[in-house]
Design an enzyme around this catalytic site. Structure first.
Site, mmCIF file in Angstrom:
data_model
loop_
_atom_site.group_PDB
_atom_site.id
_atom_site.type_symbol
_atom_site.label_atom_id
_atom_site.label_comp_id
_atom_site.label_asym_id
_atom_site.label_seq_id
_atom_site.Cartn_x
_atom_site.Cartn_y
_atom_site.Cartn_z
ATOM 1 N N LYS A 85 -4.696 6.251 5.516
ATOM 2 C CA LYS A 85 -3.816 5.339 4.764
ATOM 3 C C LYS A 85 -2.596 6.112 4.260
ATOM 4 C CE LYS A 85 -4.123 1.977 0.925
ATOM 5 N NZ LYS A 85 -4.972 1.509 -0.188
ATOM 6 N N SER A 160 -5.112 -3.550 -0.286
ATOM 7 C CA SER A 160 -3.906 -2.974 0.266
ATOM 8 C C SER A 160 -4.112 -2.186 1.555
ATOM 9 C CB SER A 160 -3.256 -2.057 -0.774
ATOM 10 O OG SER A 160 -4.103 -0.967 -1.091
ATOM 11 N N SER A 184 -9.190 -2.319 -2.622
ATOM 12 C CA SER A 184 -8.357 -2.111 -1.427
ATOM 13 C C SER A 184 -9.037 -1.459 -0.236
ATOM 14 C CB SER A 184 -7.123 -1.293 -1.795
ATOM 15 O OG SER A 184 -6.208 -2.127 -2.446
HETATM 16 N N1 GLN Z 1 -5.485 -5.965 -4.788
HETATM 17 C C1 GLN Z 1 -5.586 -5.180 -5.985
HETATM 18 C C2 GLN Z 1 -4.207 -4.966 -6.563
HETATM 19 O O1 GLN Z 1 -3.316 -5.532 -6.061
HETATM 20 C C3 GLN Z 1 -6.287 -3.882 -5.685
HETATM 21 C C4 GLN Z 1 -5.410 -2.846 -5.099
HETATM 22 C C5 GLN Z 1 -6.107 -1.563 -4.766
HETATM 23 O O2 GLN Z 1 -7.326 -1.445 -4.803
HETATM 24 N N2 GLN Z 1 -5.300 -0.552 -4.465
HETATM 25 O O3 GLN Z 1 -4.022 -4.277 -7.495
#
Ligand code: GLN
Length: 496
Positions: A85, A160, A184
């Site tokens: 990532k 994400s 994410s």
């Molecule tokens: N979807 C969540 C957010 O927008 C989690 C993001 C993540 O785990 N990096 O914050």
């Protein structure tokens, strides 16, 4: 090619690839090339990668083949490709975090996770797409265009870390690294039919992980099978003096637990269902697949226990104060002076003005929304009412988990209430996007480990079960995850 050469190297598990490379049935270069060819064939449609490091991958693969030829002992995943990532720094290789503000930045150092992967002989294929600075649940907030779900190219791959999950589902990589602040790793795993684990906070080094919400950010492993994910977990984890929150304790025996679980025996394991997770907001197909997965666990011998976690209903609001607050502070470093983009520096403007213009041009709308919310929540006069209050709620949620884990070994729930949704269907209302992490966020606030395991299909799209465990009991979740996988099997998307 020898006779033992498998017909399609991209379809093999990481475990099988490692065995084939170690035995000489195929070379690490063949394996890397097969994956690079696959990326070349499908990634214009999937867009899982922001950067493919063809040369770096082949050089690393050659080094493994040379080490084998010299008779050196190879690590358990030596020669196996991995996608990373784009939130982890990679020496000399572009790292953007899906943001324009870091465009063109080549970090001068490797994150601890990437360094460990290299030292273990894994072959990094490149960097995967993500929502900008890991804020989002669909990759639609990447500044470089969304990743598409290999199950249906009109739908999101989660976020994400949608790029890492899509790379696995599209057979572009057998392993991938993600990061999980509120879901994410697990939510993209759920909607792409792949496995993804958020390890115990502190079990994996954050050194070189670009910070979003420091008290929550956790790097973790992703794979197509539970065993592969556990193998990667074991290689990447462990104490790191460069991260002050890193736990100085041995890595839980995750690989052994996954292999034990694969035998399909869960007698003596207590599986908790959370009474407050009524499932009211779940899509019917998600609810049905979840029920079947729980039935499968019962058939394997698990005992089901209902537990109460009364404060979980406040997890989402608490997260959306804590995470933006920490992000507003962490993202202050992107000022147009030290990294990447600089806009408006005409020699006339004051430095602060250049910073302001750069940040306005470099950050996307969701990142700006979070910075503004966080700055407000931390401002004097509001700090106690917002950030302070959210921290108290976090303590109550942690206590809910501690009490629950006195009664059960793992907690299960859907990973996310819905299957992959069509592009654009949740971008108009931020709250609809935030709901994707309803089930994943509480465990981040507590710090324990949780994993997504594919558990069935709803209208042809994957559904995932989340299995959570007490802190530093990552092995317990792998055991149950592998047992479930042995009963349900893995999911394969239609041909691209
Ligand atoms: N979807 C969540 C957010 O927008 C989690 C993001 C993540 O785990 N990096 O914050």
């Amino acid at each position: 090619m020898t006779e033992a050469q498998p017909t399609d190297l991209t379809r093999m598990t990481a475990a099988a690839l490692a065995t084939a490379i170690a035995s000489g049935a195929c070379s690490a270069v063949d394996v890397a090339q097969a994956h690079l060819d696959r990326i070349a064939a499908v990634d214009d449609r999937v867009h899982a990668f922001l950067h493919v490091d063809t040369e770096g991958a082949l050089v690393a693969a050659q080094a493994i083949d040379a080490a084998r030829a010299r008779g050196e002992e190879l690590g358990p995943l030596a020669g196996v490709p991995v996608a990373v990532k784009d939130v982890l720094t990679t020496r000399g290789v572009p790292t953007t975090c899906g943001s324009k503000i870091l465009e063109g930045w080549r970090p001068p150092y490797d994150s601890t996770i990437v360094r460990r992967l290299r030292e273990a002989g894994l072959v990094m294929l490149g960097k995967t797409n993500m929502d900008e600075f890991a804020m989002g649940s669909s990759t639609e907030y990447s500044a470089y265009g969304a990743t598409r779900n290999p199950w249906d190219l009109g739908r999101i791959p989660g976020g994400s870390g949608g790029g890492s999950a899509a790379a696995l589902a599209a057979f572009e990589a057998p392993l991938a690294i993600g990061s999980d602040t509120g879901g994410s790793i697990r939510q993209p795993g759920s909607v792409t039919g792949t496995v993804g684990a958020k390890p115990t906070y502190g079990g994996n080094s954050r050194y070189g992980l670009v910070a979003f919400s420091s008290s929550l950010d956790t790097p973790g492993p992703c794979g197509r099978t539970v065993e592969d994910t556990a193998l990667l977990h074991a290689v990447m984890s462990g104490h790191d003096p460069l991260d002050s929150t890193s736990i100085p304790a041995p890595v839980p025996p995750v690989v052994e637990a996954a292999r034990q679980g694969a035998s399909g025996d869960l007698h003596g394991v207590r599986v908790g269902l959370i009474g407050e997770f009524s499932g009211d907001g779940d899509e019917p197909g998600v609810a049905a697949a979840t029920r079947e997965a729980i039935q499968a666990l019962v058939k394997l011998g698990a005992e089901i226990v209902e537990v109460s976690c009364p404060h979980f209903q406040y997890a989402l609001p608490a997260y959306y104060l804590i995470a933006p607050s920490e992000c507003s502070s962490n993202l202050a470093r992107f000022d147009g002076v030290r990294y990447g983009l600089r806009v408006g520096d005409d020699g006339q403007r004051a430095l602060e003005e250049v910073m302001s213009i750069t940040r306005d041009a470099g950050f996307g709308p969701e990142v700006k929304r979070r910075i503004i919310i966080g700055t407000y929540a931390l401002s004097s006069g509001y700090y106690d009412a917002y950030y302070g209050q959210a921290q108290k709620v976090r303590t109550l949620i942690t206590r809910d988990f501690t009490t629950a884990f006195e009664q059960v070994d793992v907690l299960v729930s859907p990973t996310t209430p819905f299957v992959a949704f069509p592009f654009g269907s949740r971008t108009a209302d931020p709250y609809q996007m935030y709901l994707a992490d309803l089930y994943t966020i509480p465990i981040n606030l507590y710090g324990g480990p949780a994993i997504n395991v594919p558990c069935g299909l709803s209208e042809g799209l994957p559904v995932g079960l989340q299995i959570a465990a007490p802190t530093m009991a990552d092995d317990q979740m792998y055991r149950v995850a592998a047992a479930l996988e042995s009963a349900i099997g893995t999911l394969t998307p239609p041909e691209l």
